[in-house]
Design an enzyme around this catalytic site. Structure first.
Site, short mmCIF file in Angstrom:
data_model
loop_
_atom_site.label_atom_id
_atom_site.label_comp_id
_atom_site.label_asym_id
_atom_site.label_seq_id
_atom_site.Cartn_x
_atom_site.Cartn_y
_atom_site.Cartn_z
CG HIS A 194 0.62 3.10 12.52
ND1 HIS A 194 -0.79 2.57 12.36
CD2 HIS A 194 1.21 2.29 11.18
CE1 HIS A 194 -0.91 1.85 11.38
NE2 HIS A 194 0.23 1.87 10.94
CG ASP A 201 -3.11 3.89 2.46
OD1 ASP A 201 -2.60 2.90 2.18
OD2 ASP A 201 -3.94 3.57 3.25
CD GLU A 232 -2.66 -1.87 5.61
OE1 GLU A 232 -2.66 -2.91 6.11
OE2 GLU A 232 -2.41 -0.71 5.71
CD GLU A 233 -1.62 2.16 7.49
OE1 GLU A 233 -2.17 1.62 8.40
OE2 GLU A 233 -0.23 1.80 7.42
CD GLU A 264 1.40 -3.96 6.03
OE1 GLU A 264 1.92 -3.35 6.80
OE2 GLU A 264 0.19 -3.72 5.38
CG ASP A 284 2.91 0.45 8.00
OD1 ASP A 284 2.63 -0.21 7.05
OD2 ASP A 284 2.06 0.40 8.81
CG HIS A 295 -0.41 0.06 2.49
ND1 HIS A 295 -0.10 1.31 3.32
CD2 HIS A 295 0.11 -1.09 3.47
CE1 HIS A 295 0.61 0.70 4.55
NE2 HIS A 295 0.54 -0.65 4.37
#
Length: 385
Positions: free
Chosen positions: A357, A76, A142-143, A171, A108, A74
């Protein structure tokens, strides 16, 4: 100033695009151009407000086109949080004095995307007549809600009978050192919003009311203490957690009329959705509650047992890093749960996840070089001819 490697140069280009979910901000266009230049057929798939693409490089030494290997990921990223809290601005993409690539998405998972692209470019140049088919499934959802990204693309692939034998999701799977852990499955996720109905009244006259907090508390305690299953050799036991509990008017002298509890199961293959739902209902009924539940299944458990894909990944990690990897099904969910519904073997292989994150997300720059090599060697192990 030293010149960046192809992997780090591409990773920085991707990080500098502020693709906060569900925005892509040109990341996929950059990736697609690289893949087109490497001979891939491209299929952009914009679904609702979400950018996705499917890319394919086929053909081969075998008459049936051989196995299909997919790289999934992903573009995003999650929001940055307060900008003033970052040591370096989140979309500046720089390598600090400690050799860390800093920026939102470094771990990520823009670092992984860069490693995938560089590894595949090199592989198709080295093995232009490789076995089988190499594909990419990339999304910008995805997020976020994850409704119009990989989930929706997979349904399109299913409708036209596309075959995916193996999938590597980028991931950040590693725990402390690159490649020390790969994810070969994930537990399922079953959420629920429980409403327990009582009767509002004055706290001085409890006999005229029904307090849903008092009524629900023993049932919630029993749910929390319940032994749902013992897990198995691949999965830890199913867990139950209450994440939100709300009741009351804000006044101290009013018994509330209802209570809302939000809870979640992370469940192993030893339990089923229907079985968990039935056992919850039995416990709530046993306590005599007036209740209602809205269930939300966000993913079934999936598992890739030892076989061609896991063996190839483990051998590549051993060859590149010298360490033995540990397959694990711990952690949250990923888009692998959607891809696995096609009957695909899915393994998540990526950098260390220590800062994902977080403020000041970062990854060891040299790890991305190693990750590129792991992806390349996996391609060699599976598709070289």
């Amino acid at each position: 100033m030293s010149t960046l490697s192809p992997t780090l140069e591409l990773a920085c280009e991707l990080i500098r695009r502020p693709s906060v979910t569900p925005l892509d901000e040109g990341c996929q266009a950059l990736m697609m151009q690289r893949l087109q230049d490497a001979g891939f057929e491209l299929e952009p798939m914009r679904i609702e407000e979400v950018d996705n693409f499917w890319a394919r490089h086929g053909s081969a030494c075998s008459e049936d086109n051989g196995p299909v290997l997919c790289f999934a990921g992903h573009t995003d990223v999650v929001p940055t949080g307060p900008l003033q809290a970052w040591q370096h601005q989140p979309f500046d993409a720089l390598i600090d004095a400690d050799g860390m690539l800093c920026g939102r998405g470094a771990a990520d998972m823009k670092g992984s995307l860069a490693s995938m692209i560089i590894a595949v470019e090199r592989f198709v140049a080295d093995y232009p007549k490789h076995k089988g088919v190499i594909t990419f499934l990339i999304t910008s959802d995805e997020e976020g809600p994850a409704q119009h990204g990989t989930r929706a693309v997979v349904e399109r692939l299913r409708a036209r009978n596309e075959r995916l034998d193996w999938c590597i999701v980028g991931e950040p799977s590693s725990s402390e050192l690159l490649g020390d852990v790969v994810k070969n499955g994930r537990r399922g996720s079953l959420g629920a919003t429980l409403t327990v109905r009582g009767k509002q009244g004055h706290v001085a006259y409890p006999q005229l009311a029904k307090n849903p907090i008092h009524l629900a508390a023993p049932a919630l305690a029993e749910l929390a203490a319940e032994h749902w299953d013992a897990g198995n050799e691949f999965f830890p036991p199913t867990s139950f957690q209450v994440s939100n509990l709300n009741a009351g008017t804000g006044a101290t002298n009013v018994i509330p009329g209802d209570l809302t509890a939000i809870f979640n199961f992370r469940f192993s293959t030893e339990s089923t959705v229907e079985g968990l739902q039935q056992r919850v209902a039995e416990i709530l009924d046993r306590h005599g509650l007036d209740w209602h539940i809205d269930w939300a299944l966000s993913g079934m458990p999936f598992l890739t047992e030892p076989g061609a894909l896991l063996d190839a990944v483990a051998a590549s990690i051993r060859q590149v890093t010298g360490r033995e990897t540990k397959p694990s099904t711990s952690g949250g969910t990923s888009d692998g749960r959607f891809i696995a519904t096609l009957g695909t073997q899915v393994v998540e292989v990526g950098p260390v996840n220590a800062t994902i994150h977080q403020i000041d997300e970062r990854v060891l720059a040299s790890d991305l070089e190693l990750l590129t090599e792991v992806y390349y060697q996996t391609l060699v192990n599976l598709l070289a001819c």
